[in-house]
Design an enzyme around this catalytic site. Structure first.
Site: not given
Ligand code: MEV
Length: 331
Positions: A106, A157, A110-116
């Site tokens: 999502p 992240d 705050g679940l790190g989507s942009s870094a992933a």
């Protein structure tokens, strides 16, 4: 040939915000992943296409042109352009690439989507040009993309998205991957309220600039709490781990990054027996996490849902970034 890379999302168990200044963050990679497929182009464009994230367009000479007509999170797009170009500059290659982006993480909660997504982009472009990038280089180049999105990110992240697993990360000190042979029964509660990490980090900075005598001791306490949390985790002292999560939530609240919606989910979880509950990531909306004994997991999850949260159970994954060559997507 195209190249594909996937990278995991994350939760922060301890140390969000304080890690920007001092002390460690304790991060766990989770089994929701972002995938990027990279293929070569004949021109110099970085063409980014993502149905999941709702955008499609290209960068040429630093200028973005939308193809779908919808500009989604311009900084996120620019971050991928920067990440792809940094990889090519590092490898001494001048080319354009197509990036097909998919994500099961999502966005902006705050679940790190942009870094992933940044890490997967870096790794996919590296693989496309046979760059043999080490994890260290992938993380380092992805950090350049992360800076475009977040301004002054700690680097936590991009490291967890690169290496996966359970990690202690401290700015200027580095990272340590931890082995833990115990399953951690965490529940994520998502307020579904999107927010920008950059704004939240800037808000804490402004508060600190105005009140350093009060905010600095809070940050120091968070830093030592984070280390204590790691010790409790390694000793499997779940009761203490829960206490420290609750204490951490109080301090994050003091920094102004919790919200009514997050507090509601935190109290809903504690009411039904969660050992600890706190926001995870930058706050201001987004997600919280709760730790509960297995017999209470269902009750806690139900309570989060009754408080209008979206609950998710995730598993911790050891698998960091992964790359492979695939048959052409764009031929
Ligand atoms: C965001 O996932 C975590 C923060 O600590 C920012 C950062 O570490 O860059 C809020």
């Amino acid at each position: 040939m195209s190249a594909e890379a996937t990278a995991p999302g994350k939760i922060i168990l301890f140390g969000e915000h304080s890690v920007v200044y001092k002390g460690p963050a304790i991060l766990l990679a989770v089994d929701r992943r972002a995938t990027v497929i990279a293929s070569k182009r004949d021109d110099k464009r970085i063409y980014i296409d993502s149905e999941d994230l709702g955008f499609s367009g290209y960068f040429e000479d630093g200028k973005y042109t939308s193809v779908t007509g919808k500009i989604w999170r311009g900084r996120n797009m620019a971050a991928l352009d920067v990440a792809a170009r940094k990889v090519m500059a590092y490898l001494g290659i001048e080319s354009g690439v197509n990036l097909k982006v998919r994500s099961m993480i999502p966005i902006a909660v705050g679940l790190g989507s942009s870094a992933a997504v940044c890490v997967a982009t870096t790794a996919a472009v590296g693989e496309l040009f046979d760059g043999n990038l080490t994890n260290e280089k992938i993380s380092e180049l992805s950090y350049e993309g992360e800076k475009v999105i977040h301004g002054n990110p700690s680097g936590a992240d991009n490291n967890i998205a690169t290496y996966g697993g359970i990690m202690r990360y401290e700015r200027g000190v580095g990272l340590k991957r931890l082995k833990l042979d115990v399953s951690l029964p965490f529940i994520i509660g998502n307020t579904r309220k999107k927010r920008s990490t950059r704004n939240m980090v800037e808000g804490v900075k402004a508060l600190r600039d105005r009140n350093p005598e009060v905010v600095d001791p809070i940050i120091y306490t968070m830093a030592s709490l984070s280390q204590a949390g790691l010790d409790a985790l390694l000793r499997r002292e779940t009761k203490k781990l829960g206490d420290l999560m609750n204490l951490n939530q109080g301090l994050l609240s003091a920094l102004g990054v919790s919200t009514i919606e997050l507090d509601e989910l935190v109290y809903a979880a504690r009411r039904e027996g969660a050992l600890g509950a706190k926001l995870t990531g930058a706050g201001g909306g987004g997600c919280m996490i709760a730790l509960a004994e297995s017999e209470n997991l269902n009750k806690v999850e139900k309570s989060i849902r009754a408080a209008r949260g979206h609950s998710m159970r995730v598993n911790i994954t050891d698998e960091g970034v992964k790359t492979r060559k695939i048959k052409d997507e764009y031929s």
